[in-house]
Write an enzyme that holds these catalytic residues in place. Sequence first.
Site, PDB file in Angstrom:
ATOM      1  N   GLY A  96      39.920  55.345 -12.782  1.00 48.30           N
ATOM      2  CA  GLY A  96      41.034  55.176 -12.136  1.00 48.30           C
ATOM      3  C   GLY A  96      42.176  55.591 -12.735  1.00 48.30           C
ATOM      4  N   ARG A  97      42.226  56.141 -13.835  1.00 49.84           N
ATOM      5  CA  ARG A  97      43.139  56.676 -14.578  1.00 49.84           C
ATOM      6  C   ARG A  97      42.938  57.442 -15.546  1.00 49.84           C
ATOM      7  NH1 ARG A  97      45.684  52.573 -18.819  1.00 49.84           N
ATOM      8  NH2 ARG A  97      43.899  51.463 -19.389  1.00 49.84           N
ATOM      9  N   LYS A 101      43.287  60.100 -20.676  1.00 50.81           N
ATOM     10  CA  LYS A 101      43.295  58.872 -20.042  1.00 50.81           C
ATOM     11  C   LYS A 101      44.755  58.466 -19.838  1.00 50.81           C
ATOM     12  CE  LYS A 101      41.788  54.097 -21.508  1.00 50.81           C
ATOM     13  NZ  LYS A 101      40.937  53.437 -22.651  1.00 50.81           N
ATOM     14  N   ASP A 154      48.041  51.977 -11.176  1.00 48.05           N
ATOM     15  CA  ASP A 154      49.079  53.061 -10.877  1.00 48.05           C
ATOM     16  C   ASP A 154      48.389  54.299 -11.826  1.00 48.05           C
ATOM     17  OD1 ASP A 154      49.064  52.524 -13.596  1.00 48.05           O
ATOM     18  OD2 ASP A 154      51.303  52.050 -13.596  1.00 48.05           O
ATOM     19  N   ARG A 176      41.089  62.499 -25.228  1.00 51.69           N
ATOM     20  CA  ARG A 176      40.182  61.801 -26.170  1.00 51.69           C
ATOM     21  C   ARG A 176      38.909  62.671 -25.992  1.00 51.69           C
ATOM     22  NH1 ARG A 176      38.591  55.891 -23.561  1.00 51.69           N
ATOM     23  NH2 ARG A 176      37.709  56.717 -21.936  1.00 51.69           N
ATOM     24  N   ASP A 197      30.307  49.233 -17.970  1.00 57.57           N
ATOM     25  CA  ASP A 197      30.981  50.551 -17.782  1.00 57.57           C
ATOM     26  C   ASP A 197      31.697  51.051 -18.890  1.00 57.57           C
ATOM     27  OD1 ASP A 197      32.494  48.137 -16.849  1.00 57.57           O
ATOM     28  OD2 ASP A 197      34.485  49.228 -17.191  1.00 57.57           O
ATOM     29  N   ASN A 198      31.922  49.928 -20.053  1.00 56.20           N
ATOM     30  CA  ASN A 198      32.474  50.462 -21.381  1.00 56.20           C
ATOM     31  C   ASN A 198      31.149  50.473 -22.370  1.00 56.20           C
ATOM     32  OD1 ASN A 198      34.817  50.482 -20.337  1.00 56.20           O
ATOM     33  ND2 ASN A 198      35.085  48.380 -20.991  1.00 56.20           N
ATOM     34  N   ASP A 247      36.317  52.938 -25.313  1.00 60.07           N
ATOM     35  CA  ASP A 247      37.428  52.178 -24.617  1.00 60.07           C
ATOM     36  C   ASP A 247      37.776  51.033 -25.516  1.00 60.07           C
ATOM     37  OD1 ASP A 247      37.762  53.302 -22.446  1.00 60.07           O
ATOM     38  OD2 ASP A 247      37.007  51.933 -21.144  1.00 60.07           O
TER      39      ASP A 247
HETATM   40  P1  AMP Z   1      39.083  49.699 -18.732  1.00 63.58           P
HETATM   41  O1  AMP Z   1      39.341  48.032 -18.575  1.00 63.58           O
HETATM   42  O2  AMP Z   1      40.083  50.340 -19.312  1.00 63.58           O
HETATM   43  O3  AMP Z   1      37.656  49.741 -19.239  1.00 63.58           O
HETATM   44  O4  AMP Z   1      39.174  49.800 -17.048  1.00 63.58           O
HETATM   45  C1  AMP Z   1      38.249  49.118 -15.973  1.00 63.58           C
HETATM   46  C2  AMP Z   1      38.636  49.956 -14.835  1.00 63.58           C
HETATM   47  O5  AMP Z   1      39.892  49.974 -14.181  1.00 63.58           O
HETATM   48  C3  AMP Z   1      38.317  51.477 -14.785  1.00 63.58           C
HETATM   49  O6  AMP Z   1      37.772  51.813 -13.540  1.00 63.58           O
HETATM   50  C4  AMP Z   1      39.677  51.815 -15.043  1.00 63.58           C
HETATM   51  O7  AMP Z   1      39.766  53.449 -14.312  1.00 63.58           O
HETATM   52  C5  AMP Z   1      40.339  50.900 -14.129  1.00 63.58           C
HETATM   53  N1  AMP Z   1      41.916  51.125 -14.525  1.00 63.58           N
HETATM   54  C6  AMP Z   1      42.395  50.079 -15.611  1.00 63.58           C
HETATM   55  N2  AMP Z   1      43.793  50.772 -15.706  1.00 63.58           N
HETATM   56  C7  AMP Z   1      44.061  51.308 -14.416  1.00 63.58           C
HETATM   57  C8  AMP Z   1      45.380  51.706 -14.091  1.00 63.58           C
HETATM   58  N3  AMP Z   1      46.652  51.551 -14.651  1.00 63.58           N
HETATM   59  N4  AMP Z   1      45.383  52.447 -12.992  1.00 63.58           N
HETATM   60  C9  AMP Z   1      44.227  52.647 -12.101  1.00 63.58           C
HETATM   61  N5  AMP Z   1      43.040  52.196 -12.599  1.00 63.58           N
HETATM   62  C10 AMP Z   1      42.918  51.644 -13.856  1.00 63.58           C
HETATM   63 MG    MG Z   2      36.382  51.633 -19.293  1.00 66.08          MG
END
Ligand code: AMP
Ligand code: MG
Length: 493
Positions: free
Chosen positions: A93-94, A114, A126, A177, A253-254, A263
């Site tokens: 998502g980012r 990232k 965002d 990364r 997913d991590n 992550d």
């Molecule tokens: P994470 O907690 O970083 O492993 O993220 C979990 C999910 O949320 C993943 O699909 C990320 O891409 C999405 N995500 C986290 N932060 C954002 C952000 N600011 N904008 C869009 N997607 C996000």
């Molecule tokens: Mg993640």
Amino acid sequence: MKERSDIFGFENTYAAELEGFYVPWRGASVPEPRIVHLNRALADELRLDADALLSDAGARVLAGFETADGTTPLAQAYAGHQFGNFVPQLGDGRALLLGELIDRNGVRRDLQLKGSGRTPFSRGGDGKATLGPVLREYLISEAMHALGVPTTRALAALTTGEQVRRQGLEPGAILARVASSHIRVGTFQFFAARGETARVRHLADYTIARHFPELGEADDCYLRMLRAVRDRQAALVAHWMSIGFVHGVMNTDNTTISGETLDYGPCAFMDGYDRGTVFSSIDHYGRYAYGNQPAIAQWNLARLAETLVPLIDPDDSDRAVSLLTTEVEAFRPVYLDHWLARMRAKLGLAIAEAGDLDLVNGLFGTLEGRDVDFTVFFRRLAAVARGDRAPVRALFQERTAIDAWLERWLARLGREGESAPSRADAMDRVNPVYIPRNHKVQEALDAAVDSDLEPFRRLLSVLERPFERRKGLEEFEARAPDGFGRYTTYCGT
Ligand code: AMP
Ligand code: MG
């Protein structure tokens, strides 16, 4: 080896071979991409020219909105269990995969950004990242690498020239990364949940070719892949446990297939030994507490196993489930072997004796509930081996139990082939002096957000040599002062 003529010279096997597992995408344009810190040693390992990376063109590519020759940036699709609940579509998502690089050892590595902007997987987010969390991942992942733990690496931290809204406005940032791949348990779950077995098989074949080529194309290669992932995850989590690392968000997913730590969101190192240690603001029930990590890794492995059922035996799912279950159940003994090996090393024991598990359990029984700093305790134990018990005893108010345990351990150490002082030297090579202490990390990030990168650079240089005590760095050894209070970390910031 020949240096490449352009800056990156990416390869793109993921894009070429795994159609459907990603969306081709570009990063958002940002006003002023600037590399604030570059990992020159890693750039060299990747056969990248650091000076070219630091040029304006390099920064634009690392910000994700200008593509390098041969780049097909993409957002990867994946699903995942978050805190036990299945989410059929997560995805980058980012983040963006810029491409793959073959390092000096011939290993294929992903270069991922990232914080490079919204993608079709952004949901409400965002797509951005901010400087504090980017530098946090930089520091902790590099510290983990220096500690010898398999991990993604940090190649560069950039600021974007934007202000990003979080609690207030914060400097926008991007982390470049490097990982041996970004294939996760959740990548398998994405198509498995849709019943698209051919795609899951395709991903498994790609994964075997990339990470486990020794498995070849034998009939039982998928079962053996699960076994290989199990062994890597068991080794990884045993390593975390041996240094007091709490990942904080072990969602599927991590969880990588490669066995690298992925992550660094709400992660942190435990101070006082306590199996219930939790730092994450949202982990209300302690699902991802320090002491739960092995059980969660096994749970995540079971989720991977589920995706493989139709690959193991399409005609007899009971048989497939039974074969897979046997491998998943073996996680526990495999983990315990790795953990005991790590604990033996921490205690200076090179030979294995039947009573060692009991000795180690006796130690943790003695530490539990006494708020003894985990890292300091193990490092000071070497002093005991060298004949001075005072530094360890000073960590305890009530000393009967630790005195008894020290006697027992010294007797055990006496049965080693080598002298106690030389065992103590071996202990110093595995028990770190410097870990990313929460208050020191926070101090460095706060200064960076205030435009002073010096504390970040200093802390990084301390963490790059964690086992070697150096003069003048005493402040990096000690646990947080009482006034620092309980440390809370946040996901996805
Ligand atoms: P994470 O907690 O970083 O492993 O993220 C979990 C999910 O949320 C993943 O699909 C990320 O891409 C999405 N995500 C986290 N932060 C954002 C952000 N600011 N904008 C869009 N997607 C996000
Ligand atoms: Mg993640």
